[in-house]
Design an enzyme around this catalytic site. Structure first.
Site, PDB file in Angstrom:
ATOM      1  N   ASP A 151       0.953  -1.135   0.066  1.00 47.91           N
ATOM      2  CA  ASP A 151      -0.197   0.021   0.024  1.00 47.91           C
ATOM      3  C   ASP A 151       0.802   1.129  -0.074  1.00 47.91           C
ATOM      4  OD1 ASP A 151       0.809  -0.262   2.610  1.00 47.91           O
ATOM      5  OD2 ASP A 151      -1.049  -0.083   3.424  1.00 47.91           O
TER       6      ASP A 151
ATOM      7  N   GLU B 164       9.710  -4.117   9.979  1.00 49.73           N
ATOM      8  CA  GLU B 164       9.955  -2.666   9.501  1.00 49.73           C
ATOM      9  C   GLU B 164      10.481  -1.689  10.577  1.00 49.73           C
ATOM     10  OE1 GLU B 164       6.933  -0.965   7.103  1.00 49.73           O
ATOM     11  OE2 GLU B 164       8.484   0.951   6.879  1.00 49.73           O
TER      12      GLU B 164
ATOM     13  N   ASP C  31      -1.009  -6.175   0.198  1.00 48.31           N
ATOM     14  CA  ASP C  31      -1.535  -5.497   1.323  1.00 48.31           C
ATOM     15  C   ASP C  31      -2.925  -5.273   1.453  1.00 48.31           C
ATOM     16  OD1 ASP C  31       0.834  -5.205   2.681  1.00 48.31           O
ATOM     17  OD2 ASP C  31       1.205  -3.078   2.058  1.00 48.31           O
TER      18      ASP C  31
HETATM   19  O1  KIV Z   1       3.478  -1.117   1.526  1.00 47.63           O
HETATM   20  C1  KIV Z   1       4.766  -1.317   1.572  1.00 47.63           C
HETATM   21  O2  KIV Z   1       5.483  -1.170   0.630  1.00 47.63           O
HETATM   22  C2  KIV Z   1       5.247  -2.267   2.655  1.00 47.63           C
HETATM   23  C3  KIV Z   1       6.718  -2.412   2.681  1.00 47.63           C
HETATM   24  C4  KIV Z   1       6.994  -1.125   3.313  1.00 47.63           C
HETATM   25  C5  KIV Z   1       7.141  -3.512   3.554  1.00 47.63           C
HETATM   26  O3  KIV Z   1       4.488  -2.617   3.446  1.00 47.63           O
END
Ligand code: KIV
Length: 267
Positions: free
Chosen positions: A50, A185, A89
């Site tokens: 996301d 993260e 996500d």
């Molecule tokens: O949304 C994304 O790109 C992520 C990464 C930062 C792991 O969740």
């Protein structure tokens, strides 16, 4: 590789990579062209993150991203990939109740073509519900971008012993609930190392040091084409590359050979 001989990676392949100590490579992807290129280079996983809210849509945070946006971009990525494992996500507030999480995970998998969904935080109830319906889940702990307005900033998480112990306990709870992977993260490298050792499931780090089982970066950060400042934990792989393909290859090799991230990319 001949089209007929390409074997798509499965969740079992990722678990086996952890077992044999092979680093897992992952980049974010949001469209078919980059998906095809990342897949061609041999990167193991693509995350339809996301983060697209920031790097594609130009928002300041990931909060405005909707499930419709996620399904659209996941579909674009899935169409063009052959071997890489695709994770999508679940966006902000799309998994606050179990049934809602199941409906949205189904959209990402059935319409988007994702092989796994990722959700932020220690939502053990939701993970367990999804896994019981056959949905493979990736957890996400440490810095949680969807909670940015609660956190008040993108700071490193788990620096205090009590906070570090909570992140480890949360990861263990997600694993027991059936999560297959966890993204970690912006945490101290020492904590990430301990978690990667203690957990059976692969730990994929971003700003979490060299000892994670795998690494993920936001594509636009590592190509140095983002509209916001590149975070300290990322690296400009375009700097010594003659093409985007070469930069992606350099990232893939650097992770596999434990040359990225270096101490200057870690906390
Ligand atoms: O949304 C994304 O790109 C992520 C990464 C930062 C792991 O969740």
């Amino acid at each position: 590789m001949n089209e007929m001989t390409i074997k798509p990676l499965t969740v079992n392949d990722l678990a086996a990579m952890k077992q044999r100590g092979e680093k897992i490579t992952c980049l974010t992807a949001y469209d078919a062209s980059f998906s095809a290129l990342i897949d061609k280079v041999g990167v193991d996983m693509m995350l339809v993150g996301d983060s697209l809210g920031m790097v594609i849509q130009g928002h300041e945070t990931t909060v405005p991203v909707t499930i419709t946006d996620m399904v659209y971009h996941t579909r674009c990525v899935s169409h063009a990939k052959r071997r890489a494992f695709v994770i999508a996500d679940l966006p902000f507030m799309s998994y606050s109740m179990p049934e809602m999480a199941a409906t949205n995970a189904a959209l990402l998998m059935q319409v988007g073509g994702a092989q796994m969904v990722k959700l932020e935080g220690a939502r053990v109830d939701i993970v367990s519900f999804l896994v019981n319906q056959g949905v493979p889940v990736c957890g996400h702990l440490g810095l949680l971008p969807q909670s940015i307005y609660r956190l008040g900033g993108y700071a490193v998480q788990g620096k205090e012993p009590a906070e570090a112990a909570k992140i480890l306990a949360d990861a263990q709870a997600l694993q027991e609930a059936g999560a297959s992977l966890v993204v970690l993260e912006c945490v101290p490298a020492m904590l990430a190392r301990e978690m990667s050792t203690q957990l059976r499931i692969p730990v994929i780090g971003i700003g979490a040091g060299i000892d994670c089982d795998g690494q993920v970066l936001v594509l636009h950060d590592m190509l140095n084409i983002g509209i916001i400042k590149r975070p300290r934990f990322s690296r400009n792989f375009m700097k010594e590359a003659a093409s985007i393909e070469e930069a992606i290859h350099a990232y893939h090799q650097a992770v596999k050979q434990r040359q990225f991230p270096m101490p200057e990319h870690s906390f």
